[in-house]
Write an enzyme that holds these catalytic residues in place. Structure first.
Site, mmCIF file in Angstrom:
data_model
loop_
_atom_site.group_PDB
_atom_site.id
_atom_site.type_symbol
_atom_site.label_atom_id
_atom_site.label_comp_id
_atom_site.label_asym_id
_atom_site.label_seq_id
_atom_site.Cartn_x
_atom_site.Cartn_y
_atom_site.Cartn_z
ATOM 1 N N VAL A 243 0.859 -1.067 -0.083
ATOM 2 C CA VAL A 243 -0.263 0.007 0.079
ATOM 3 C C VAL A 243 0.968 1.219 -0.288
ATOM 4 O O VAL A 243 2.098 1.225 0.400
ATOM 5 C CB VAL A 243 -0.911 0.018 1.167
ATOM 6 C CG1 VAL A 243 -2.108 -1.163 0.925
ATOM 7 C CG2 VAL A 243 -0.307 -0.075 2.582
ATOM 8 N N SER A 244 0.624 2.267 -0.489
ATOM 9 C CA SER A 244 1.076 3.483 -0.619
ATOM 10 C C SER A 244 1.435 4.361 0.675
ATOM 11 O O SER A 244 2.613 4.830 0.952
ATOM 12 C CB SER A 244 0.532 4.450 -1.807
ATOM 13 O OG SER A 244 0.316 3.865 -2.903
ATOM 14 N N SER A 245 0.380 4.326 1.578
ATOM 15 C CA SER A 245 0.717 5.392 2.719
ATOM 16 C C SER A 245 0.555 4.174 3.992
ATOM 17 O O SER A 245 -0.177 3.417 4.136
ATOM 18 C CB SER A 245 -0.510 6.415 2.710
ATOM 19 O OG SER A 245 -1.275 5.930 2.939
ATOM 20 N N GLN B 15 -3.054 3.420 5.251
ATOM 21 C CA GLN B 15 -3.553 2.300 4.399
ATOM 22 C C GLN B 15 -3.415 0.727 5.300
ATOM 23 O O GLN B 15 -2.144 0.830 5.832
ATOM 24 C CB GLN B 15 -3.297 2.234 3.169
ATOM 25 C CG GLN B 15 -3.729 3.183 2.418
ATOM 26 C CD GLN B 15 -3.419 3.592 0.890
ATOM 27 O OE1 GLN B 15 -2.313 3.356 0.773
ATOM 28 N NE2 GLN B 15 -4.317 3.704 0.024
#
Length: 180
Positions: free
Chosen positions: A8-10, A13
């Site tokens: 996931v990017s952040s 998340q």
């Protein structure tokens, strides 16, 4: 062996849905990380997953964009896996694999579409920022340097390096504040 990779990017998340799907797909080992997918650089879990897989293994992801966001990165990863005789599968995009020529074609097409979507998203985002700037709603990041304080310290005899340390800013920022 089936090996999973989730991303996931952040930090806000959750990886839970991807990890659960990879377990259901039969992955015995799962590498997961919270890291931007813009580049494969600094993605330690991805590097470990690629290093971990062996001849005859299959690397599995839930979606293609979890593995790579650029066609170049995607092709480099797939090429590395193929050199190691490791298969690749994508759970939520059926037919995306390295087992057949049609699967490899789908892999290339979806990789290109992913890059296109990313470019369109960036373009829309920039349009929105420009519009917000014109309307006076977007002013950018709040000012973190007080130019008056920099000038005051400089007049007091401090050099740029000392001012930078004192205010916990970069030396270039000190010079910009003095020039303003």
């Amino acid at each position: 062996m089936k090996v999973g990779y989730a991303r996931v990017s952040s930090q806000s998340q959750s990886l839970d849905i991807q990890v659960e799907a990879l377990r259901e797909a039969g992955c015995e080992k799962i590498f997961a990380e919270k890291m931007s997918g813009r580049s494969t650089k600094d993605r330690e879990e991805l590097t470990q997953a690629i290093d971990f897989v062996r001849d005859g293994d299959t690397l599995i992801v839930t979606r293609l964009d979890r593995l790579a966001r650029s066609v170049g990165d995607l092709h480099n990863i797939i090429e590395t896996l193929m050199k190691k005789n490791v298969a690749f599968k994508c759970i939520n995009q059926s037919g995306v694999d390295t087992d057949s020529s049609s699967g490899r074609l789908m892999l290339s097409i979806l990789g290109a579409v992913s890059v296109f979507e990313n470019d369109v998203r960036k373009s829309r985002q920039m349009e929105g920022i420009r519009k917000a700037q014109q309307d006076g709603k977007y002013k950018g990041r709040p000012v973190s340097i007080d130019p008056d304080k920099v000038k005051e310290l400089h007049k007091g005899g401090m050099g740029a390096s000392t001012i930078a340390r004192e205010l916990k800013i970069g030396r270039a920022s000190v010079y910009r504040a003095l020039a303003a």
